[in-house]
Design a protein around this motif. Structure first.
Motif, PDB file in Angstrom:
ATOM      1  N   ARG A   1       0.280  22.753   2.108  1.00  0.00           N
ATOM      2  CA  ARG A   1      -0.262  22.872   0.741  1.00  0.00           C
ATOM      3  C   ARG A   1      -1.648  22.227   0.599  1.00  0.00           C
ATOM      4  O   ARG A   1      -2.165  22.118  -0.513  1.00  0.00           O
ATOM      5  N   ARG A   2      -2.196  21.754   1.722  1.00  0.00           N
ATOM      6  CA  ARG A   2      -3.510  21.108   1.710  1.00  0.00           C
ATOM      7  C   ARG A   2      -3.524  19.917   0.758  1.00  0.00           C
ATOM      8  O   ARG A   2      -4.431  19.734  -0.059  1.00  0.00           O
ATOM      9  N   LEU A   3      -2.495  19.087   0.876  1.00  0.00           N
ATOM     10  CA  LEU A   3      -2.383  17.874   0.058  1.00  0.00           C
ATOM     11  C   LEU A   3      -2.789  16.673   0.893  1.00  0.00           C
ATOM     12  O   LEU A   3      -2.384  16.535   2.039  1.00  0.00           O
ATOM     13  N   ARG A   4      -3.623  15.790   0.294  1.00  0.00           N
ATOM     14  CA  ARG A   4      -4.172  14.645   1.008  1.00  0.00           C
ATOM     15  C   ARG A   4      -3.547  13.363   0.471  1.00  0.00           C
ATOM     16  O   ARG A   4      -3.556  13.124  -0.754  1.00  0.00           O
ATOM     17  N   LEU A   5      -3.048  12.545   1.374  1.00  0.00           N
ATOM     18  CA  LEU A   5      -2.447  11.262   1.005  1.00  0.00           C
ATOM     19  C   LEU A   5      -3.543  10.193   1.041  1.00  0.00           C
ATOM     20  O   LEU A   5      -4.144   9.949   2.091  1.00  0.00           O
ATOM     21  N   VAL A   6      -3.811   9.557  -0.104  1.00  0.00           N
ATOM     22  CA  VAL A   6      -4.856   8.535  -0.214  1.00  0.00           C
ATOM     23  C   VAL A   6      -4.196   7.226  -0.623  1.00  0.00           C
ATOM     24  O   VAL A   6      -3.677   7.099  -1.741  1.00  0.00           O
ATOM     25  N   VAL A   7      -4.200   6.241   0.295  1.00  0.00           N
ATOM     26  CA  VAL A   7      -3.537   4.960   0.056  1.00  0.00           C
ATOM     27  C   VAL A   7      -4.608   3.904  -0.189  1.00  0.00           C
ATOM     28  O   VAL A   7      -5.473   3.663   0.677  1.00  0.00           O
ATOM     29  N   GLU A   8      -4.568   3.270  -1.343  1.00  0.00           N
ATOM     30  CA  GLU A   8      -5.540   2.237  -1.684  1.00  0.00           C
ATOM     31  C   GLU A   8      -5.334   0.997  -0.814  1.00  0.00           C
ATOM     32  O   GLU A   8      -4.217   0.727  -0.358  1.00  0.00           O
ATOM     33  N   PRO A   9      -6.407   0.196  -0.580  1.00  0.00           N
ATOM     34  CA  PRO A   9      -6.291  -0.997   0.263  1.00  0.00           C
ATOM     35  C   PRO A   9      -5.221  -1.975  -0.195  1.00  0.00           C
ATOM     36  O   PRO A   9      -4.495  -2.531   0.628  1.00  0.00           O
ATOM     37  N   ASP A  10      -5.130  -2.198  -1.501  1.00  0.00           N
ATOM     38  CA  ASP A  10      -4.101  -3.142  -1.954  1.00  0.00           C
ATOM     39  C   ASP A  10      -2.698  -2.581  -1.743  1.00  0.00           C
ATOM     40  O   ASP A  10      -1.741  -3.330  -1.553  1.00  0.00           O
ATOM     41  N   ALA A  11      -2.550  -1.237  -1.727  1.00  0.00           N
ATOM     42  CA  ALA A  11      -1.248  -0.629  -1.427  1.00  0.00           C
ATOM     43  C   ALA A  11      -0.895  -0.830   0.048  1.00  0.00           C
ATOM     44  O   ALA A  11       0.272  -1.051   0.392  1.00  0.00           O
ATOM     45  N   ARG A  12      -1.912  -0.766   0.928  1.00  0.00           N
ATOM     46  CA  ARG A  12      -1.668  -1.047   2.350  1.00  0.00           C
ATOM     47  C   ARG A  12      -1.152  -2.461   2.529  1.00  0.00           C
ATOM     48  O   ARG A  12      -0.204  -2.704   3.293  1.00  0.00           O
ATOM     49  N   VAL A  13      -1.795  -3.410   1.831  1.00  0.00           N
ATOM     50  CA  VAL A  13      -1.368  -4.814   1.938  1.00  0.00           C
ATOM     51  C   VAL A  13       0.047  -4.981   1.400  1.00  0.00           C
ATOM     52  O   VAL A  13       0.870  -5.703   1.982  1.00  0.00           O
ATOM     53  N   TRP A  14       0.334  -4.305   0.293  1.00  0.00           N
ATOM     54  CA  TRP A  14       1.683  -4.385  -0.289  1.00  0.00           C
ATOM     55  C   TRP A  14       2.730  -3.871   0.713  1.00  0.00           C
ATOM     56  O   TRP A  14       3.773  -4.495   0.911  1.00  0.00           O
ATOM     57  N   LEU A  15       2.449  -2.732   1.354  1.00  0.00           N
ATOM     58  CA  LEU A  15       3.391  -2.173   2.331  1.00  0.00           C
ATOM     59  C   LEU A  15       3.542  -3.088   3.543  1.00  0.00           C
ATOM     60  O   LEU A  15       4.651  -3.273   4.067  1.00  0.00           O
ATOM     61  N   ALA A  16       2.423  -3.701   3.998  1.00  0.00           N
ATOM     62  CA  ALA A  16       2.500  -4.605   5.152  1.00  0.00           C
ATOM     63  C   ALA A  16       3.354  -5.824   4.837  1.00  0.00           C
ATOM     64  O   ALA A  16       4.150  -6.284   5.662  1.00  0.00           O
ATOM     65  N   ARG A  17       3.178  -6.365   3.603  1.00  0.00           N
ATOM     66  CA  ARG A  17       3.906  -7.579   3.240  1.00  0.00           C
ATOM     67  C   ARG A  17       5.389  -7.293   3.063  1.00  0.00           C
ATOM     68  O   ARG A  17       6.235  -8.066   3.512  1.00  0.00           O
ATOM     69  N   HIS A  18       5.725  -6.191   2.412  1.00  0.00           N
ATOM     70  CA  HIS A  18       7.132  -5.878   2.151  1.00  0.00           C
ATOM     71  C   HIS A  18       7.808  -5.193   3.340  1.00  0.00           C
ATOM     72  O   HIS A  18       9.036  -5.145   3.396  1.00  0.00           O
ATOM     73  N   GLY A  19       7.028  -4.666   4.281  1.00  0.00           N
ATOM     74  CA  GLY A  19       7.608  -3.968   5.431  1.00  0.00           C
ATOM     75  C   GLY A  19       7.814  -4.846   6.643  1.00  0.00           C
ATOM     76  O   GLY A  19       8.279  -4.364   7.683  1.00  0.00           O
ATOM     77  N   TYR A  20       7.443  -6.116   6.534  1.00  0.00           N
ATOM     78  CA  TYR A  20       7.607  -7.046   7.663  1.00  0.00           C
ATOM     79  C   TYR A  20       8.679  -8.060   7.318  1.00  0.00           C
ATOM     80  O   TYR A  20       8.714  -8.618   6.216  1.00  0.00           O
ATOM     81  N   ASP A  21       9.572  -8.294   8.294  1.00  0.00           N
ATOM     82  CA  ASP A  21      10.627  -9.287   8.136  1.00  0.00           C
ATOM     83  C   ASP A  21      10.535 -10.268   9.302  1.00  0.00           C
ATOM     84  O   ASP A  21      10.378  -9.843  10.454  1.00  0.00           O
ATOM     85  N   PRO A  22      10.606 -11.567   9.047  1.00  0.00           N
ATOM     86  CA  PRO A  22      10.482 -12.536  10.145  1.00  0.00           C
ATOM     87  C   PRO A  22      11.477 -12.316  11.274  1.00  0.00           C
ATOM     88  O   PRO A  22      11.170 -12.576  12.434  1.00  0.00           O
ATOM     89  N   LYS A  23      12.680 -11.820  10.964  1.00  0.00           N
ATOM     90  CA  LYS A  23      13.700 -11.610  11.994  1.00  0.00           C
ATOM     91  C   LYS A  23      13.654 -10.203  12.576  1.00  0.00           C
ATOM     92  O   LYS A  23      13.983  -9.994  13.746  1.00  0.00           O
TER      93      LYS A  23
END
Length: 768
Positions: free
Chosen positions: A687-709
């Motif tokens: 469908r020629r759809l482009r995913l645009v992720v803002e920098p603060d969204a990248r940081v949010w995903l990195a913080r919530h997607g990482y677990d110490p264990k």
């Protein structure tokens, strides 16, 4: 039905002379015994018989009609086991012992569809509805004939020598009937379980056969003797054992075509396998009954049963017995002649387990041709197939080098012929041309999946370049990628041990830091695709008997042995190796030390073109504290692994590669990788759809997607749940949405407030 002619029944005696007797079509009580003669050869017997027949014609020509046959007659020798009976006070007493007697009978089909059966030596004659009951009828007749006889009476029924029947017309006395070599009708059971090779060996659709490492003619005396000698072909995979049998069938067919001796017998070869014998046999006792029918159909018929792999007929079926239990006794008694195949290792094991059975075989060892001869064989093979693809002589030598270096699980000439077959299929899809060395290497790279840079000497591949390729998919583990690239560089240079796997690597470190991802990246770099990775979770192999599951083979089974046999060039990943049962470690000793595994049928599985990777969490609790951190704890990993593994296993590992915990910047880069993969999905591209992720969204995903264990392992689930799932719901509701931007922002962020109204409705908002 043929024209009327005489049928002469020949019996060969121990002194080499023979008796020939005219067979009567019917018997009468008052007639004289049928004409017979005794001589040193068939010609002498025929000469004496002709004199007697012509005299009989002069005396009473009408009597000749009694000996004129229209039916085609065939002779068969069987072994009948009987319990001898004696009379005691006029009552029969049945002996306990079984006495085997060989009996030859003559059979022919009548116009009514019934079968005429005669035993000429004893003047017995029967008419039976079905030929399959002939053995039972003769057994009853023999038991009755021996009733009341003294033990020495058994000698009257001993088998003297070869007995056979021939059509005969003395000197044009009768209308001549064309005759050729004997071709008995095939019993139904043989048609069900196999095909006859010699009858089709000279046909136009036969595969090209160009390599003959042995002079087949030297084995002709063993074939022409009665019964033919059972043959066991010994050699590695691809050496040409099956091709030898096909050439053997062709040689027999040519000898039969050229022979002018009607008596000369040339065996037929019935090809089958264990799988075909038991196919469709679903009820108890069915496959055993089929085996007995096979033995009965081929008993003393002087034909061959080609059973393919010897180990397959020796392996037990679900009820505990094997096909060999029913066939091999007949082979040992020379009632049945077999052709089978095995490797040297399989022969060694069979000699320990079945020494008596193997003594019935003549062993023929088939060696692979030297590599210097293979280019010529490849040219001859292409000429025989009338191939549309031409390969330059230098290209042929290049291909032989690739085949020798990278396909050590198979031997010449088989692996060369398989490549040429594949090349012909590719040639049918496009324009044919001559392949020079570079072209041949490119074709071989496509054939195997190996990258051209690793197999071609013309393209350099430095360790730093290979490490950079690995780092494209593995973030934050530069040292691990460098060590793994060293294994690839060693493979490129041809300096890896040819009798071991390409590399054996143990990845040690916390969960979710890239150990499995590096294995996938190695599979992509070395074999072209991550599908070439065989992953085994060792938590599923913790219990006793787990090692046996790795060796199982058979239809529908996806064990380690089956998968590596189907794809010898692959990466094998043993995940969380420390959880495996000790028996699994015993198997690993053979895999890592000798590059092979013995499956449940006793066949060798070649691991010499695999990369073996293992992952482990041992020593994690003694290393650095949880959280984002630098590379520490390598000695802790090594110490814990040494304590957990036996020395003989630890010493077979090429590299123990420690993985450090991920830093915050590493997780951000992993987020970018996963988002790039998500943006390239077919539903968005279509469908020629482009995913645009803002920098603060990248940081949010990195913080919530990482677990110490768990490391970065939760990140994929988070992206699926928070990004892709809302987009999927929106696309399902708006089927016409195309050529648009799909923003991903954090709730309450400046980026969300700046969104224009037309994009606000398309945005994915991260909150929580």
């Amino acid at each position: 039905m043929s024209d009327k002619s005489f049928r002469v029944y020949f019996t060969t005696h121990h002194d080499g002379r023979m008796t020939g007797q005219l067979l009567p079509v019917w018997d009468t009580f008052f007639d004289d015994p049928p004409p017979s003669a005794y001589g040193a050869s068939e010609a002498e017997v025929y000469a004496l018989l002709e004199t007697r027949v012509r005299q009989l014609q002069l005396d009473n020509a009408a009597l000749l009609e009694r000996f004129l046959w229209e039916e085609s007659l065939h002779a068969r020798t069987i072994t009948v086991e009987i319990h001898p009976q004696t009379l005691h006070k006029k009552r029969p007493v049945i002996a306990r012992s079984l006495v085997p007697l060989r009996l030859t009978y003559v059979y022919g089909k009548m116009e009514s569809g019934t079968w005429r059966v005669r035993v000429p030596r004893f003047g017995w004659s029967f008419v039976i509805e079905d030929l399959s009951i002939a053995r039972e009828v003769l057994q009853n007749a023999l038991t009755t004939a021996l009733l009341g006889e003294k033990p020495k009476g058994l000698y009257d029924f001993r088998h003297e020598g070869e007995e056979y029947v021939q059509s005969w017309d003395p000197g044009g006395l009768l209308q001549d009937t064309p005759r050729g070599p004997r071709e008995d009708p095939a019993p139904a059971v043989l048609e069900q379980i196999g095909e006859e090779l010699t009858s089709r060996a000279l046909g136009p659709r036969q595969p090209p056969l160009v390599y003959d490492g042995h002079t087949l003619a030297t084995f002709l005396p063993y074939v022409l003797r009665r019964p033919p000698v059972s043959l066991l072909l010994v050699g590695g995979p691809g050496v040409g054992k099956t091709g030898w049998v096909l050439q053997f069938a062709r040689m027999i067919a040519e000898q039969r075509r050229e022979s002018k001796n009607e008596k000369a017998h040339f065996p037929r070869i019935w090809r089958t396998s264990a799988e075909r014998i038991i196919a469709g046999m679903v009820y108890l006792g069915m496959w055993q009954e089929r085996c007995l029918k096979i033995v009965d159909a081929l008993s003393f018929e002087n034909d061959y049963l080609y059973v393919d792999r010897l180990t397959s007929i020796l392996s037990p079926q679900p009820d505990g017995s094997s096909i060999g239990d029913l066939l091999l006794p007949a082979v040992m008694s020379e009632e049945l002649s077999l052709i089978a195949e095995c490797t040297e290792a399989e022969l060694e094991r069979c000699q320990r387990r079945f020494p008596e059975a193997l003594r019935a075989f003549r062993i023929i060892r088939i060696e692979q041709p030297p590599a210097s001869l293979v280019p010529e064989l490849m040219q001859r093979y292409q000429a025989a197939k009338r191939s549309r693809v031409s390969i330059h002589s230098l290209g042929l030598r290049q291909l032989v080098g690739h085949l020798e270096a990278f396909q050590r699980d198979s031997l010449f000439p088989g692996k060369a012929y398989r490549f040429l077959d594949w090349l012909d299929q590719q040639g049918e899809r496009g324009k044919t041309r001559t392949l020079y060395p570079r072209d041949a290497s490119e074709a071989y790279a496509r054939y195997t999946g190996l990258p051209l840079q690793l197999i071609s000497d013309e393209i350099p591949a430095e360790q730093t370049t290979l490490a950079a390729q690995l780092r494209q998919g593995v973030i934050g583990q530069d040292r691990a990628c460098e060590l793994a690239a060293g294994v690839l560089a060693r493979f490129k240079a041809g300096l890896n041990d040819p009798d071991k796997p390409v590399g054996t690597l143990l990845f040690a470190g916390p969960t979710g830091v890239g150990k499995t991802e590096l294995s996938k990246q190695l599979a992509r770099t070395l074999f072209g695709h991550e599908d070439r990775m065989i992953r085994l979770d060792m938590s599923e192999f913790m219990m006793p008997g787990a090692a046996q599951r790795l060796m199982e083979v058979g239809p529908g089974i996806t064990s380690l042995a089956e998968r590596v046999r189907q794809q010898p060039m692959s990466l094998v990943l043993f995940d969380e190796i420390e959880k495996a049962h000790p028996d699994v470690f015993d198997l690993l000793l053979g895999i890592l030390g000798e590059g092979r595994l013995t499956d449940s049928l006793g066949r060798l599985v070649d691991f010499r073109m695999t990369v073996v990777c293992m992952t482990s969490n041992l020593g994690v609790e003694q290393s650095e504290p949880a959280g984002f951190g630098a590379a520490r704890g390598a000695e802790d990993f090594l110490r814990a692994i040494r304590q957990a593994f036996r020395p003989e296993l630890f010493n077979r590992i090429d590299h123990v590669i420690p993985f450090r915990r991920l830093a915050e910047g590493d997780v951000l880069r992993i987020v970018d990788l996963e988002l790039d993969k998500a943006a390239s999905r077919a539903g968005l591209l279509r469908r020629r759809l482009r995913l645009v992720v803002e920098p603060d969204a990248r940081v949010w995903l990195a913080r919530h997607g990482y677990d110490p264990k768990l490391g970065a392992r939760p990140l994929k689930r988070l992206i699926e749940a928070k990004v892709m799932a809302p987009i999927a719901v929106r696309l399902a509701a708006e089927a016409r949405l195309e050529d648009a931007m799909l923003p991903v922002v954090v709730a309450g962020s400046e980026a969300e407030r700046r969104l224009r109204p037309e994009y606000r409705v398309l945005a994915t908002v991260l909150d929580g």
